[in-house]
Design an enzyme around this catalytic site. Structure first.
Site, mmCIF file in Angstrom:
data_model
loop_
_atom_site.group_PDB
_atom_site.id
_atom_site.type_symbol
_atom_site.label_atom_id
_atom_site.label_comp_id
_atom_site.label_asym_id
_atom_site.label_seq_id
_atom_site.Cartn_x
_atom_site.Cartn_y
_atom_site.Cartn_z
ATOM 1 N N ARG A 314 0.863 -1.177 0.000
ATOM 2 C CA ARG A 314 0.000 0.000 0.000
ATOM 3 C C ARG A 314 0.904 1.233 0.000
ATOM 4 O O ARG A 314 1.944 1.248 0.678
ATOM 5 C CB ARG A 314 -0.897 0.029 1.246
ATOM 6 C CG ARG A 314 -2.117 -0.904 1.153
ATOM 7 C CD ARG A 314 -3.114 -0.418 0.089
ATOM 8 N NE ARG A 314 -4.282 -1.262 -0.058
ATOM 9 C CZ ARG A 314 -4.436 -2.247 -0.943
ATOM 10 N NH1 ARG A 314 -3.430 -2.551 -1.755
ATOM 11 N NH2 ARG A 314 -5.565 -2.913 -1.028
ATOM 12 N N GLU A 343 -4.474 7.357 -5.246
ATOM 13 C CA GLU A 343 -4.519 6.654 -6.534
ATOM 14 C C GLU A 343 -5.711 7.138 -7.354
ATOM 15 O O GLU A 343 -6.822 7.179 -6.812
ATOM 16 C CB GLU A 343 -4.603 5.148 -6.301
ATOM 17 C CG GLU A 343 -3.315 4.600 -5.699
ATOM 18 C CD GLU A 343 -3.335 3.073 -5.487
ATOM 19 O OE1 GLU A 343 -4.334 2.426 -5.842
ATOM 20 O OE2 GLU A 343 -2.347 2.560 -4.974
ATOM 21 N N HIS A 362 -1.331 0.135 -9.914
ATOM 22 C CA HIS A 362 -1.956 -0.837 -9.004
ATOM 23 C C HIS A 362 -2.380 -2.097 -9.778
ATOM 24 O O HIS A 362 -3.549 -2.461 -9.827
ATOM 25 C CB HIS A 362 -3.162 -0.188 -8.287
ATOM 26 C CG HIS A 362 -3.549 -0.896 -7.025
ATOM 27 N ND1 HIS A 362 -4.069 -0.255 -5.940
ATOM 28 C CD2 HIS A 362 -3.495 -2.207 -6.679
ATOM 29 C CE1 HIS A 362 -4.330 -1.126 -4.978
ATOM 30 N NE2 HIS A 362 -3.984 -2.322 -5.411
HETATM 31 N N1 LIG Z 1 -0.720 -4.354 -5.298
HETATM 32 C C1 LIG Z 1 -1.730 -5.175 -5.243
HETATM 33 O O1 LIG Z 1 -2.518 -5.266 -6.170
HETATM 34 C C2 LIG Z 1 -1.908 -6.043 -4.039
HETATM 35 C C3 LIG Z 1 -2.432 -7.338 -4.163
HETATM 36 C C4 LIG Z 1 -2.573 -8.134 -3.016
HETATM 37 C C5 LIG Z 1 -2.198 -7.618 -1.773
HETATM 38 N N2 LIG Z 1 -1.733 -6.350 -1.692
HETATM 39 C C6 LIG Z 1 -1.295 -5.797 -0.406
HETATM 40 O O2 LIG Z 1 -0.142 -6.519 0.024
HETATM 41 C C7 LIG Z 1 -0.050 -6.501 1.451
HETATM 42 C C8 LIG Z 1 0.174 -7.909 1.982
HETATM 43 O O3 LIG Z 1 -0.927 -8.722 1.653
HETATM 44 P P1 LIG Z 1 -0.996 -10.218 2.216
HETATM 45 O O4 LIG Z 1 -2.156 -10.830 1.551
HETATM 46 O O5 LIG Z 1 0.337 -10.855 2.119
HETATM 47 O O6 LIG Z 1 -1.355 -9.924 3.755
HETATM 48 P P2 LIG Z 1 -0.987 -10.858 5.009
HETATM 49 O O7 LIG Z 1 -1.872 -10.397 6.105
HETATM 50 O O8 LIG Z 1 -1.010 -12.288 4.603
HETATM 51 O O9 LIG Z 1 0.531 -10.470 5.342
HETATM 52 C C9 LIG Z 1 0.906 -9.281 5.961
HETATM 53 C C10 LIG Z 1 2.099 -9.584 6.880
HETATM 54 O O10 LIG Z 1 2.608 -8.355 7.371
HETATM 55 C C11 LIG Z 1 3.058 -8.603 8.704
HETATM 56 N N3 LIG Z 1 3.206 -7.359 9.446
HETATM 57 C C12 LIG Z 1 2.278 -6.688 10.175
HETATM 58 N N4 LIG Z 1 2.838 -5.608 10.724
HETATM 59 C C13 LIG Z 1 4.137 -5.603 10.353
HETATM 60 C C14 LIG Z 1 5.231 -4.742 10.609
HETATM 61 N N5 LIG Z 1 5.110 -3.664 11.367
HETATM 62 N N6 LIG Z 1 6.424 -5.044 10.050
HETATM 63 C C15 LIG Z 1 6.573 -6.114 9.274
HETATM 64 N N7 LIG Z 1 5.566 -6.975 8.998
HETATM 65 C C16 LIG Z 1 4.377 -6.709 9.526
HETATM 66 C C17 LIG Z 1 2.003 -9.533 9.289
HETATM 67 O O11 LIG Z 1 2.518 -10.243 10.399
HETATM 68 C C18 LIG Z 1 1.721 -10.448 8.109
HETATM 69 O O12 LIG Z 1 2.537 -11.600 8.161
HETATM 70 C C19 LIG Z 1 -1.341 -5.840 1.935
HETATM 71 O O13 LIG Z 1 -1.069 -4.475 2.164
HETATM 72 C C20 LIG Z 1 -2.278 -5.963 0.742
HETATM 73 O O14 LIG Z 1 -3.241 -4.966 0.758
HETATM 74 C C21 LIG Z 1 -1.576 -5.566 -2.784
HETATM 75 O O1 LIG Z 2 -6.254 -5.355 -2.152
HETATM 76 C C1 LIG Z 2 -6.095 -5.999 -3.173
HETATM 77 O O2 LIG Z 2 -6.623 -7.127 -3.372
HETATM 78 C C2 LIG Z 2 -5.191 -5.487 -4.210
HETATM 79 O O3 LIG Z 2 -4.668 -4.250 -3.849
HETATM 80 C C3 LIG Z 2 -5.816 -5.473 -5.581
HETATM 81 O O4 LIG Z 2 -6.801 -4.482 -5.788
HETATM 82 P P1 LIG Z 2 -7.652 -4.502 -7.153
HETATM 83 O O5 LIG Z 2 -8.700 -5.548 -6.998
HETATM 84 O O6 LIG Z 2 -8.264 -3.151 -7.274
HETATM 85 O O7 LIG Z 2 -6.723 -4.807 -8.255
#
Ligand SMILES: NC(=O)c1ccc[n+]([C@@H]2O[C@H](COP(=O)([O-])OP(=O)(O)OC[C@H]3O[C@@H](n4cnc5c(N)ncnc54)[C@H](O)[C@@H]3O)[C@@H](O)[C@H]2O)c1
Ligand SMILES: O=C(O)[C@H](O)COP(=O)(O)O
Length: 626
Positions: A314, A343, A362
């Site tokens: 994020r 965004e 994104h």
């Molecule tokens: N760009 C995209 O399209 C996209 C897609 C999927 C997920 N995401 C984002 O990616 C991130 C991770 O998603 P996920 O599904 O792996 O989540 P998740 O909950 O499986 O993993 C997050 C991890 O971060 C750790 N964490 C919490 N606080 C922390 C800190 N202070 N320092 C270090 N680690 C810490 C947690 O212990 C956990 O293991 C989220 O922000 C999610 O929104 C983005």
């Molecule tokens: O939170 C999520 O699952 C990712 O950031 C992806 O977002 P999107 O569905 O808008 O691609």
């Protein structure tokens, strides 16, 4: 009295806690295997939200592009209106005709949307993980269930992280843009060059004169150190892939179990060690209060000069202004970003326009496969919820009958706060896996449903460290998915069962604590609380008895018991204009060690906390957000 009913196949754990003066009874239940009773309970509860007229076909509005397979599933059950790019006003107009809404991250599901639905909207489906675009409080107030699809895009996000990592290292985006820009300019000039009668070899050299092979020399990945910050679903998949590229992978995640990291050959290290030794940093933590702007002026200054950063988590986890400065100063050689604080970012954003930044809009979850998976996952969840079935990925929901909720309300707050406190006491680098909850009550087992309390403890344990939202519907599911085992034990008291509970105790086993005094004689982090005059109080930390109301935030401080300590700490906080709501000292014996618990209304500055730590009699202290 009889032991609590148990619907579990897991064995009760052996009682190990001692709560003096209380008679111990066998354990009631453990997590993750109570499927039948759990499902029945929630089906009833969810039906309270999803009261569709049986003869009407529901209408589902799909407001952003959803994979075909998902749309097909929806159409088998409902009228489906796929209307994309609606303005907020158009969405508010349409929503009053819809029973469910499906969105991705591009649609704001605001309070106005729920208000405009006039009670018809029963389910919001977020086709992805993050639900920061949905007003959850408004959804709950309007009795609308929100479900998401938390797992189907994990691999896509990890692959995008790797794509950005490799593209950045080899300047792919910049080089591609340069070749195309030069080529198109040259093509335009080509006819005029021909007609200028220049010799052919000169025309050729001119045509390719910006074939910038030396400008775009990249860096290699093999042997370099990658620090993965946030070792959850996406982070661990990125780590696995980076190992395959020959990188040395380290990770920082205060809550990830070390054995999961070890299994893929990743070493868990402290935050400072991770950022100081990394050639590349990849961010995968959720955006929470403690991760907001975690990369900032101070932390950039600790990095190796020339570090390269990838962010597919994020935008808010990076202070974007500080990143621009770090890029200008060469501390950060390059950054590859998929997510931004706002965004889409402003067109003239210095960050996006920076020549050493690669930006994507994104796209982490945007593969054909992930979108099909997400579409099916969300369609099944939305249809199931509309039918009144259990939604395993529900992120909100009122949970128990009103009269039970009224009675348990202060204990619900106590449970969540004890969970929050306990997890914040865990030292970085040690994963939370085993939690034991003890309820002391004069009520008969059948007269006390602890599921709501357990869910709230789980919520308190998980939410500060993840992007997951936990409630009664998804608490067991989430705990199980994260490998968190919560056992419950009932201790029966003699006396009047007027109050549902006397006290709740939360213990985390096999971890180290950042506040050593929180470790009990039997070696676990232990916090215990009671409800006094309707207000949750913390009444024990480790072996120390304290009494502080759980409002605002908390400073725990171990010191040598001596006169003037309360005054010293109080005046440091007063100088910082921090209001003390409650203060209590628990001690082993006069003039021996004591633990002071101080409730504060405002967050003390770093300087004030430092000053407290520097008081000679203070042996250790910790600041905890409730
Ligand atoms: N760009 C995209 O399209 C996209 C897609 C999927 C997920 N995401 C984002 O990616 C991130 C991770 O998603 P996920 O599904 O792996 O989540 P998740 O909950 O499986 O993993 C997050 C991890 O971060 C750790 N964490 C919490 N606080 C922390 C800190 N202070 N320092 C270090 N680690 C810490 C947690 O212990 C956990 O293991 C989220 O922000 C999610 O929104 C983005
Ligand atoms: O939170 C999520 O699952 C990712 O950031 C992806 O977002 P999107 O569905 O808008 O691609």
């Amino acid at each position: 009295m009889a032991a609590s009913a148990s619907s579990t196949s897991l064995k009760p754990s052996t009682p190990s806690t001692t709560i003096s003066g209380l008679r111990r009874r066998p354990l009631s239940t453990t997590f993750g295997v109570t499927t039948l009773s759990f499902r029945r309970l929630h089906r009833d509860q969810l039906c309270r939200f999803v009261v569709l007229s049986m003869d009407a076909k529901p209408t589902i509005l799909v407001a952003e592009k959803l994979g075909e397979a998902g749309v097909k599933l929806l159409k088998e059950f409902a009228n489906v209106d796929c209307s994309y790019n609606l303005s907020p006003e158009e969405l508010c107009t349409k929503i009053s005709l819809c029973d469910a809404l499906i969105v991705r991250s591009g649609t704001k599901v605001s309070r106005e949307v729920f208000e405009s639905s006039a009670g018809r909207l029963k389910v919001v489906g977020r086709a992805g993980v993050g639900i920061d675009n949905v007003d959850l409080a408004a959804a709950t107030e309007h009795g609308c269930l929100v479900v998401n699809a938390p797992t189907a895009n994990t691999v896509a996000a990890a692959e995008h992280g790797i794509a950005l990592l490799t593209a950045m290292a080899r300047n792919i985006a910049q080089a591609d843009a340069s070749v195309k820009a030069d080529a198109s300019a040259s093509v335009k000039n080509f006819s005029s060059m021909k007609s200028s009668c220049l010799p052919l070899h000169e025309i050729f050299v001119n045509f390719y004169s910006k074939w910038l092979r030396s400008k775009y020399v990249g860096v290699s990945l093999v042997g370099k150190t990658l620090a993965v910050l946030g070792f959850g679903k996406v982070g661990s998949e990125v780590a696995r892939r980076a190992k395959g590229l020959g990188m040395h992978v380290i990770a920082h995640d205060p809550y990830a179990p070390a054995d999961r990291a070890r299994a893929i050959g990743v070493e868990l290290v402290s935050f400072d060690e991770a950022i100081a030794s990394a050639d590349f940093i990849s961010l995968h933590m959720p955006l929470t209060a403690s991760t907001s702007k975690v990369l900032n002026d101070e932390t950039f200054a600790k990095m190796k000069k020339g570090v390269r950063i990838v962010n597919v988590a994020r935008g808010g986890v990076i202070d974007e202004e500080a990143l621009v400065k770090a890029l200008d100063a060469g501390i950060v050689a390059q950054a590859a970003l998929d997510v931004f604080t706002v965004e889409p970012p402003a067109k003239d954003s210095k960050l996006v326009q920076h020549e050493n930044v690669t930006a994507t809009p994104h796209l982490g979850a945007s593969t054909m496969e992930a979108q099909e998976g997400v579409a099916i996952e969300i369609a099944e969840a939305v249809v199931g919820a509309l039918k009144g079935e259990l939604a395993a990925t529900a992120v909100n929901a009122p949970m128990v009958p009103a009269q039970v909720l009224t009675e348990l309300k202060p204990f619900v707050a106590l449970s969540e706060k004890l969970g929050r406190l306990a997890v914040q006491l865990v030292a970085g680098g040690t994963g939370v896996k085993t939690v034991k909850v003890t309820y002391a009550s004069a009520r008969a087992p059948d007269d006390l449903d602890t599921r709501l309390l357990r869910a709230m403890i789980t919520k308190g344990l998980i939410e500060p460290i993840s992007s997951v939202f936990v409630n009664l519907v998804n608490a067991d599911f989430t705990a199980k998915q994260r490998g968190l085992r919560i056992t419950e034990e009932r201790v029966f008291l003699d006396g009047s069962p007027e109050s549902p509970l006397e006290l709740i105790q939360v213990q985390i086993a096999n971890v180290e604590s950042k506040f050593a005094s929180a470790i009990s004689d039997s070696g676990e982090i232990k916090v215990e609380g009671r409800v006094k005059d309707g207000i949750p109080h913390l009444t024990r930390v480790g072996s120390f008895e304290v009494d502080v109301s759980l409002e605002g935030s908390l400073i725990l401080c171990r010191q040598v018991d001596q006169p003037g300590m309360i005054g010293k700490v109080g005046s440091i906080l007063a100088e910082d204009n921090v209001n003390v709501s409650f203060m209590s000292v628990g001690r082993i014996a006069p003039r021996k060690q004591a633990v002071m618990a101080i409730g504060v209304d405002e967050e003390p500055s770093k300087q004030s906390l430092k000053k407290i730590g520097e008081i000679p009699a203070v042996e250790e202290f910790v600041y905890l957000k409730l």
